[in-house]
Design a protein around this motif. Structure first.
Motif, PDB file in Angstrom:
ATOM      1  N   GLU A  38       2.193  15.270 -12.698  1.00  0.00           N
ATOM      2  CA  GLU A  38       1.285  16.374 -13.247  1.00  0.00           C
ATOM      3  C   GLU A  38       0.226  17.146 -12.440  1.00  0.00           C
ATOM      4  OE1 GLU A  38      -2.790  12.876 -12.624  1.00  0.00           O
ATOM      5  OE2 GLU A  38      -1.774  11.684 -13.771  1.00  0.00           O
ATOM      6  N   GLN A  39       0.515  17.509 -11.546  1.00  0.00           N
ATOM      7  CA  GLN A  39       0.517  18.700 -11.358  1.00  0.00           C
ATOM      8  C   GLN A  39       1.857  19.746 -11.978  1.00  0.00           C
ATOM      9  OE1 GLN A  39       0.643  18.421  -7.476  1.00  0.00           O
ATOM     10  NE2 GLN A  39      -1.615  18.034  -7.189  1.00  0.00           N
ATOM     11  N   ALA A  40       2.907  18.793 -11.722  1.00  0.00           N
ATOM     12  CA  ALA A  40       4.271  19.978 -12.481  1.00  0.00           C
ATOM     13  C   ALA A  40       3.717  19.683 -14.315  1.00  0.00           C
ATOM     14  CB  ALA A  40       5.127  19.138 -11.961  1.00  0.00           C
ATOM     15  N   GLU A  41       3.148  18.659 -15.093  1.00  0.00           N
ATOM     16  CA  GLU A  41       3.549  18.838 -16.403  1.00  0.00           C
ATOM     17  C   GLU A  41       2.302  20.113 -15.826  1.00  0.00           C
ATOM     18  OE1 GLU A  41       3.711  18.281 -19.940  1.00  0.00           O
ATOM     19  OE2 GLU A  41       4.679  18.062 -18.215  1.00  0.00           O
ATOM     20  N   ALA A  42       0.741  20.146 -14.943  1.00  0.00           N
ATOM     21  CA  ALA A  42      -0.278  21.218 -15.912  1.00  0.00           C
ATOM     22  C   ALA A  42       0.249  22.100 -15.120  1.00  0.00           C
ATOM     23  CB  ALA A  42      -1.587  20.777 -14.597  1.00  0.00           C
ATOM     24  N   ALA A  43       1.214  23.004 -14.304  1.00  0.00           N
ATOM     25  CA  ALA A  43       1.950  24.130 -13.813  1.00  0.00           C
ATOM     26  C   ALA A  43       2.808  24.121 -14.682  1.00  0.00           C
ATOM     27  CB  ALA A  43       2.254  23.722 -12.602  1.00  0.00           C
ATOM     28  N   ARG A  97       1.282  -1.004   0.188  1.00  0.00           N
ATOM     29  CA  ARG A  97       0.096   0.075  -0.471  1.00  0.00           C
ATOM     30  C   ARG A  97       1.197   1.199  -0.336  1.00  0.00           C
ATOM     31  NH1 ARG A  97      -4.731  -1.038   3.481  1.00  0.00           N
ATOM     32  NH2 ARG A  97      -6.277  -2.579   3.059  1.00  0.00           N
ATOM     33  N   ARG A  98       1.531   1.372   0.955  1.00  0.00           N
ATOM     34  CA  ARG A  98       2.941   2.666   0.798  1.00  0.00           C
ATOM     35  C   ARG A  98       4.001   2.195  -0.111  1.00  0.00           C
ATOM     36  NH1 ARG A  98       3.769   0.257   6.133  1.00  0.00           N
ATOM     37  NH2 ARG A  98       6.008  -0.610   5.318  1.00  0.00           N
ATOM     38  N   LYS A  99       3.790   1.801  -0.921  1.00  0.00           N
ATOM     39  CA  LYS A  99       4.479   1.427  -2.582  1.00  0.00           C
ATOM     40  C   LYS A  99       3.783   2.151  -3.555  1.00  0.00           C
ATOM     41  CE  LYS A  99       7.985  -1.885  -1.878  1.00  0.00           C
ATOM     42  NZ  LYS A  99       8.530  -2.624  -2.997  1.00  0.00           N
ATOM     43  N   LYS A 100       2.255   2.044  -3.468  1.00  0.00           N
ATOM     44  CA  LYS A 100       1.104   2.616  -4.401  1.00  0.00           C
ATOM     45  C   LYS A 100       1.193   3.868  -4.310  1.00  0.00           C
ATOM     46  CE  LYS A 100      -0.396  -2.296  -5.799  1.00  0.00           C
ATOM     47  NZ  LYS A 100      -1.758  -3.394  -5.538  1.00  0.00           N
ATOM     48  N   GLU A 101       0.896   4.112  -3.065  1.00  0.00           N
ATOM     49  CA  GLU A 101       0.604   5.436  -2.525  1.00  0.00           C
ATOM     50  C   GLU A 101       1.688   5.797  -2.690  1.00  0.00           C
ATOM     51  OE1 GLU A 101      -0.038   5.856   1.775  1.00  0.00           O
ATOM     52  OE2 GLU A 101      -2.334   4.423   1.429  1.00  0.00           O
ATOM     53  N   ALA A 102       2.664   5.653  -2.866  1.00  0.00           N
ATOM     54  CA  ALA A 102       3.793   6.792  -3.203  1.00  0.00           C
ATOM     55  C   ALA A 102       3.631   7.065  -4.835  1.00  0.00           C
ATOM     56  CB  ALA A 102       5.242   6.418  -2.427  1.00  0.00           C
ATOM     57  N   ALA A 103       4.251   6.082  -5.021  1.00  0.00           N
ATOM     58  CA  ALA A 103       3.693   6.019  -6.899  1.00  0.00           C
ATOM     59  C   ALA A 103       2.556   6.465  -6.708  1.00  0.00           C
ATOM     60  CB  ALA A 103       2.913   4.611  -7.487  1.00  0.00           C
ATOM     61  N   GLU A 104       1.462   6.287  -6.452  1.00  0.00           N
ATOM     62  CA  GLU A 104       0.651   7.536  -7.181  1.00  0.00           C
ATOM     63  C   GLU A 104       0.701   9.377  -6.435  1.00  0.00           C
ATOM     64  OE1 GLU A 104      -3.495   8.456  -8.833  1.00  0.00           O
ATOM     65  OE2 GLU A 104      -2.447   6.514  -8.822  1.00  0.00           O
ATOM     66  N   ASN A 105       1.314   9.514  -5.520  1.00  0.00           N
ATOM     67  CA  ASN A 105       1.483  10.425  -5.438  1.00  0.00           C
ATOM     68  C   ASN A 105       3.291  11.441  -6.107  1.00  0.00           C
ATOM     69  OD1 ASN A 105      -0.338  10.400  -3.067  1.00  0.00           O
ATOM     70  ND2 ASN A 105       1.487  10.140  -1.576  1.00  0.00           N
ATOM     71  N   LEU A 106       3.857  10.439  -6.337  1.00  0.00           N
ATOM     72  CA  LEU A 106       4.618  10.910  -7.741  1.00  0.00           C
ATOM     73  C   LEU A 106       3.742  11.163  -9.201  1.00  0.00           C
ATOM     74  CD1 LEU A 106       7.207  11.295  -8.450  1.00  0.00           C
ATOM     75  CD2 LEU A 106       7.507   8.720  -8.761  1.00  0.00           C
ATOM     76  N   ARG A 107       2.541  10.181  -8.993  1.00  0.00           N
ATOM     77  CA  ARG A 107       1.887  10.383 -10.094  1.00  0.00           C
ATOM     78  C   ARG A 107       1.275  11.348 -10.530  1.00  0.00           C
ATOM     79  NH1 ARG A 107      -2.318   9.897 -12.604  1.00  0.00           N
ATOM     80  NH2 ARG A 107      -3.202   8.613 -10.500  1.00  0.00           N
ATOM     81  N   LYS A 108       0.867  12.242  -9.248  1.00  0.00           N
ATOM     82  CA  LYS A 108      -0.189  13.423  -9.085  1.00  0.00           C
ATOM     83  C   LYS A 108       0.900  14.523  -9.117  1.00  0.00           C
ATOM     84  CE  LYS A 108      -4.251  11.241  -6.683  1.00  0.00           C
ATOM     85  NZ  LYS A 108      -5.198  11.221  -5.666  1.00  0.00           N
ATOM     86  N   GLU A 109       1.947  13.879  -8.647  1.00  0.00           N
ATOM     87  CA  GLU A 109       2.970  15.052  -8.809  1.00  0.00           C
ATOM     88  C   GLU A 109       3.610  15.833  -9.789  1.00  0.00           C
ATOM     89  OE1 GLU A 109       5.831  14.395  -5.913  1.00  0.00           O
ATOM     90  OE2 GLU A 109       4.862  14.859  -4.168  1.00  0.00           O
TER      91      GLU A 109
END
Length: 389
Positions: A64-69, A50-62
């Motif tokens: 995406e946010q960086a790309e959107a920014a 779960r921690r690995k998937k949450e970290a991967a999900e957070n990295l993906r969101k970051e």
């Protein structure tokens, strides 16, 4: 042996499939005895997944946010570039219009602009009878910006709009000589009122501003511009006369004017009459009380200045009188010294003449004695010769 541990139902607890080319490999499944230790190991493994998937999900969101920014920043940069380009083109267009208008201009306005550019204009200028388009107004405002000879200008009933008001405001920010600006009966709007307020905060010479019969509130629907104009009165300390009648000023803006005028010590005339939704009677009374207070204060200051000028005049008169007396004494002393020197000079000249006369007399006596001695010697010589004979 105990039964094998059943796979977790939560998909987040399962390891992801490994893809290699066209092959998909499922993660290995451990089959362990169902004991407390294996259950704890299974729980730790699930938590780790779960921690690995949450970290991967957070990295993906970051990401995406960086790309959107980044995309947003690129869009804003493009927008700013387009705005700058549009502003440059607009300025270039205005410059061409001004140059073309300068070439076409002749008569009164051309003479006014020439005099303003040379700082040799009349103190009071009016453009009555002169067609004043937006381009010509820009030329006039640019000429006034660095001028100090013009003290008053009349732009009444010339059809000025918000854009023209912005150029007049920019002129007021730079000008350091204009004391009176008349803009009655034009079509200055909310934006013009806002920029006029900003200009009043920076200007230190304007004493009278007439904005009567304009459209500063969009027929009473937008009080933002006149509110900014009211706020400027907190900073401006030179304005004496402010004419804002027939502009649709409401009680909302009237309260701002009351607060600003109560903190102002220089205004001696404020006209808010003729507004359809005019400020309340109480607000007008408070404004009138402050104006009367400022008038009395200015009168007191003027009387004190007159007394000070009179005292300075008397002091200057006494200083001049004393200087004249000192100068007269100096001249008298110089005259006495000159007369004494003249007497000494005359006495010296007489002494020189007397010495010269005495020398001449002494020389004459010497010559007489010499002749007499020569004669005696000759006579004695003759007597000796006779005796020898």
């Amino acid at each position: 042996m105990a039964a094998a541990a059943s796979p977790a139902e939560d998909p987040l607890d399962e390891e992801e499939n490994e893809v290699r080319g066209t092959l998909v490999f499922k993660p290995p499944v451990e089959v362990l005895p169902k004991t407390k230790r294996t259950e704890e190991l299974q729980k730790r493994k699930i938590e780790e997944l779960r921690r690995k998937k949450e970290a991967a999900e957070n990295l993906r969101k970051e990401k995406e946010q960086a790309e959107a920014a980044r995309r947003k920043e690129e869009q804003q940069a493009k927008k700013r570039k387009a705005q700058l380009e549009q502003q440059r083109k607009e300025q270039e267009r205005k410059r061409r219009e001004e140059e073309e208008m300068r070439k076409k201009m002749e008569g009164g306005l051309d003479q006014i602009l020439h005099a303003l550019s040379k700082n040799a204009s009349a103190p009071d200028i009016t453009v009555c009878g002169i067609d004043l388009s937006s381009v010509r107004l820009r030329l006039l405002a640019n000429a006034l910006a660095d001028n100090s000879s013009c003290k008053s200008i009349d732009l009444n009933r010339k059809g000025l709009n918000d854009e023209d008001g912005e150029f007049l405001a920019k002129m007021l920010e730079k000008n350091a000589g204009l004391q009176k600006l008349e803009c009655e009966g034009n079509n200055l709007g909310v934006r013009a009122a806002e920029v006029m307020g900003e200009a009043l905060k920076k200007n230190t010479t304007i004493r009278s501003l007439n904005l009567e019969s304009n459209n500063l509130t969009a027929s009473g629907n937008d009080q933002k511009g006149v509110i900014e104009l009211a706020k400027a009165l907190n900073d401006n300390q030179t304005l004496r006369v402010l004419m804002l009648s027939k502009n649709g000023i409401t009680a909302q803006a009237g309260e701002k004017f009351v607060q600003a005028i109560e903190a102002n010590d220089t205004l001696t005339l404020v006209d808010l009459s003729g507004n359809d939704a005019s400020p309340s009677v109480e607000q007008l009374r408070r404004i009138d009380a402050v104006v009367q207070r400022n008038r009395e204060r200015q009168s007191t200051i003027r009387r004190a200045e007159r007394r000070e000028r009179f005292a300075l005049y008397n002091e200057e008169f006494k200083c001049r009188q004393h200087s004249m007396q000192v100068e007269a004494m100096r001249l008298e002393i110089e005259a006495l010294q000159e007369r004494r020197l003249n007497r000494m000079k005359a006495r010296f000249e007489r002494w020189v003449e007397e010495i010269a006369e005495m020398k001449n007399e002494e020389a004459l006596r010497q010559e007489d004695l010499t002749e007499e001695a020569a004669l005696r010697a000759e006579a004695n010589k003759n007597k000796g010769k006779k005796k020898r004979k």
